[in-house]
Scaffold this motif. Structure first.
Motif, PDB file in Angstrom:
ATOM      1  N   ASN A 114       0.874  -1.167   0.000  1.00  0.00           N
ATOM      2  CA  ASN A 114       0.000   0.000   0.000  1.00  0.00           C
ATOM      3  C   ASN A 114       0.916   1.222   0.000  1.00  0.00           C
ATOM      4  OD1 ASN A 114      -1.814   2.045   0.289  1.00  0.00           O
ATOM      5  ND2 ASN A 114      -2.564   1.410   2.298  1.00  0.00           N
ATOM      6  N   ASN A 115       1.093   1.835  -1.136  1.00  0.00           N
ATOM      7  CA  ASN A 115       2.070   2.913  -1.300  1.00  0.00           C
ATOM      8  C   ASN A 115       1.533   4.280  -0.875  1.00  0.00           C
ATOM      9  OD1 ASN A 115       4.674   3.764  -2.100  1.00  0.00           O
ATOM     10  ND2 ASN A 115       3.847   4.542  -4.023  1.00  0.00           N
ATOM     11  N   THR A 116       0.303   4.360  -0.428  1.00  0.00           N
ATOM     12  CA  THR A 116      -0.305   5.644  -0.096  1.00  0.00           C
ATOM     13  C   THR A 116      -0.365   5.855   1.412  1.00  0.00           C
ATOM     14  OG1 THR A 116      -1.673   5.474  -2.078  1.00  0.00           O
ATOM     15  CG2 THR A 116      -2.368   7.068  -0.428  1.00  0.00           C
ATOM     16  N   LEU A 117       0.105   7.009   1.872  1.00  0.00           N
ATOM     17  CA  LEU A 117      -0.008   7.348   3.291  1.00  0.00           C
ATOM     18  C   LEU A 117      -1.474   7.529   3.638  1.00  0.00           C
ATOM     19  CD1 LEU A 117       2.971   8.600   2.519  1.00  0.00           C
ATOM     20  CD2 LEU A 117       2.642   9.814   4.647  1.00  0.00           C
ATOM     21  N   SER A 118      -1.882   7.007   4.780  1.00  0.00           N
ATOM     22  CA  SER A 118      -3.267   7.191   5.197  1.00  0.00           C
ATOM     23  C   SER A 118      -3.446   8.604   5.742  1.00  0.00           C
ATOM     24  CB  SER A 118      -3.660   6.154   6.243  1.00  0.00           C
ATOM     25  OG  SER A 118      -2.825   6.261   7.365  1.00  0.00           O
ATOM     26  N   LYS A 119      -4.635   9.136   5.516  1.00  0.00           N
ATOM     27  CA  LYS A 119      -4.924  10.519   5.897  1.00  0.00           C
ATOM     28  C   LYS A 119      -5.694  10.555   7.210  1.00  0.00           C
ATOM     29  CE  LYS A 119      -5.307  11.740   1.047  1.00  0.00           C
ATOM     30  NZ  LYS A 119      -6.198  12.182  -0.020  1.00  0.00           N
ATOM     31  N   GLU A 120      -5.332  11.502   8.055  1.00  0.00           N
ATOM     32  CA  GLU A 120      -6.054  11.741   9.301  1.00  0.00           C
ATOM     33  C   GLU A 120      -7.255  12.634   9.011  1.00  0.00           C
ATOM     34  OE1 GLU A 120      -5.436  10.748  12.616  1.00  0.00           O
ATOM     35  OE2 GLU A 120      -4.082   9.346  11.639  1.00  0.00           O
ATOM     36  N   SER A 121      -8.350  12.407   9.687  1.00  0.00           N
ATOM     37  CA  SER A 121      -9.529  13.236   9.491  1.00  0.00           C
ATOM     38  C   SER A 121      -9.573  14.410  10.467  1.00  0.00           C
ATOM     39  CB  SER A 121     -10.796  12.393   9.632  1.00  0.00           C
ATOM     40  OG  SER A 121     -10.834  11.804  10.914  1.00  0.00           O
ATOM     41  N   THR A 122      -8.761  14.344  11.520  1.00  0.00           N
ATOM     42  CA  THR A 122      -8.720  15.391  12.534  1.00  0.00           C
ATOM     43  C   THR A 122      -7.384  16.108  12.472  1.00  0.00           C
ATOM     44  OG1 THR A 122     -10.077  14.002  13.964  1.00  0.00           O
ATOM     45  CG2 THR A 122      -8.942  15.847  15.003  1.00  0.00           C
ATOM     46  N   ILE A 123      -7.414  17.435  12.508  1.00  0.00           N
ATOM     47  CA  ILE A 123      -6.179  18.203  12.462  1.00  0.00           C
ATOM     48  C   ILE A 123      -5.341  17.893  13.711  1.00  0.00           C
ATOM     49  CG2 ILE A 123      -7.204  20.265  13.518  1.00  0.00           C
ATOM     50  CD1 ILE A 123      -5.318  21.880  11.608  1.00  0.00           C
ATOM     51  N   PRO A 124      -4.047  17.612  13.539  1.00  0.00           N
ATOM     52  CA  PRO A 124      -3.209  17.250  14.682  1.00  0.00           C
ATOM     53  C   PRO A 124      -2.716  18.449  15.504  1.00  0.00           C
ATOM     54  CG  PRO A 124      -1.996  16.995  12.641  1.00  0.00           C
ATOM     55  CD  PRO A 124      -3.389  17.388  12.270  1.00  0.00           C
ATOM     56  N   PHE A 125      -3.148  19.661  15.169  1.00  0.00           N
ATOM     57  CA  PHE A 125      -2.722  20.858  15.895  1.00  0.00           C
ATOM     58  C   PHE A 125      -3.928  21.607  16.432  1.00  0.00           C
ATOM     59  CE2 PHE A 125       0.680  20.008  12.906  1.00  0.00           C
ATOM     60  CZ  PHE A 125       1.798  20.145  13.704  1.00  0.00           C
ATOM     61  N   THR A 126      -3.803  22.154  17.617  1.00  0.00           N
ATOM     62  CA  THR A 126      -4.844  23.023  18.159  1.00  0.00           C
ATOM     63  C   THR A 126      -4.590  24.466  17.738  1.00  0.00           C
ATOM     64  OG1 THR A 126      -3.620  23.277  20.233  1.00  0.00           O
ATOM     65  CG2 THR A 126      -5.319  21.549  20.136  1.00  0.00           C
ATOM     66  N   GLU A 127      -3.333  24.776  17.381  1.00  0.00           N
ATOM     67  CA  GLU A 127      -2.993  26.126  16.920  1.00  0.00           C
ATOM     68  C   GLU A 127      -1.892  26.043  15.871  1.00  0.00           C
ATOM     69  OE1 GLU A 127      -1.484  30.447  18.657  1.00  0.00           O
ATOM     70  OE2 GLU A 127      -1.504  28.718  19.984  1.00  0.00           O
ATOM     71  N   ILE A 128      -2.114  26.717  14.748  1.00  0.00           N
ATOM     72  CA  ILE A 128      -1.092  26.876  13.715  1.00  0.00           C
ATOM     73  C   ILE A 128      -0.986  28.364  13.427  1.00  0.00           C
ATOM     74  CG2 ILE A 128      -0.436  26.445  11.320  1.00  0.00           C
ATOM     75  CD1 ILE A 128      -1.855  23.782  11.467  1.00  0.00           C
ATOM     76  N   ASP A 129       0.112  28.960  13.827  1.00  0.00           N
ATOM     77  CA  ASP A 129       0.351  30.387  13.621  1.00  0.00           C
ATOM     78  C   ASP A 129       1.703  30.528  12.929  1.00  0.00           C
ATOM     79  OD1 ASP A 129       0.864  33.093  13.720  1.00  0.00           O
ATOM     80  OD2 ASP A 129       0.365  33.324  15.841  1.00  0.00           O
ATOM     81  N   CYS A 130       1.682  30.491  11.579  1.00  0.00           N
ATOM     82  CA  CYS A 130       2.923  30.547  10.811  1.00  0.00           C
ATOM     83  C   CYS A 130       3.651  31.882  10.991  1.00  0.00           C
ATOM     84  CB  CYS A 130       2.634  30.297   9.326  1.00  0.00           C
ATOM     85  SG  CYS A 130       2.051  28.632   8.978  1.00  0.00           S
TER      86      CYS A 130
END
Length: 164
Positions: free
Chosen positions: A129-145
């Motif tokens: 299975n060459n495809t990475l599985s996708k998460e349905s929930t964002i793994p971050f509570t905050e993303i501030d680039c």
């Protein structure tokens, strides 16, 4: 954490050099603890030993092959790949030529990808299975680039890096 890294890859950045991971070291300020995981053995015909562990790659746009080598021993463990929702291109974790190469990919997270991400861009070390599985929930509570704050959701405490 010992290996904290958050990387923002810009669209159209040039990762098409012989060893893309070396360009990452030069241009994206990868800390010395990760740089030391790159090793070269002249007796092994350009064999790389690469460990990419507990890192967060944020806002990835475009198509990339993260590691491209003739022969390598690669270990991707507990990383988070958070892809820009604007991205429409498939990316790959590695492309290898020599059948003597080895790859271990364990507990990596892919989030927010409209397209597939694949492990291999060649038949060498290509999993069934060459495809990475996708998460349905964002793994971050905050993303501030802008301010460089990336706080992980407690459910993902063992994956990626937390930079605050």
């Amino acid at each position: 954490m010992a290996h904290d890294l958050v990387t923002e890859l810009l669209q159209y950045s040039s990762l098409a050099c012989f060893m893309p991971i070396l360009q990452l070291c030069a241009n994206l300020l990868i800390p010395n603890c990760l740089r030391s995981n790159l090793s070269y053995s002249p007796l092994a015909a350009l064999e790389l030993c690469v460990n990419i562990k507990n890192n967060s790659f944020i806002n990835i746009k475009g198509s990339y092959i993260f590691i491209k080598a003739n022969k390598a021993n690669i270990n991707y463990t507990n990383n988070i790949f958070c892809v820009s929702s604007e991205s429409t291109l498939t990316s790959y974790l590695y492309e290898l030529k020599d059948a003597g190469s080895t790859v271990n990919t364990t507990d990596n997270i892919l989030y927010d990808a409209k397209v597939n991400w694949n492990y291999a861009n060649s038949d060498v070390c290509k999993p069934a299975n060459n495809t990475l599985s996708k998460e349905s929930t964002i793994p971050f509570t905050e993303i501030d680039c802008i301010n460089g704050v990336f706080t992980k959701d407690p459910a993902y405490i063992n994956n990626g890096a937390t930079i605050e």
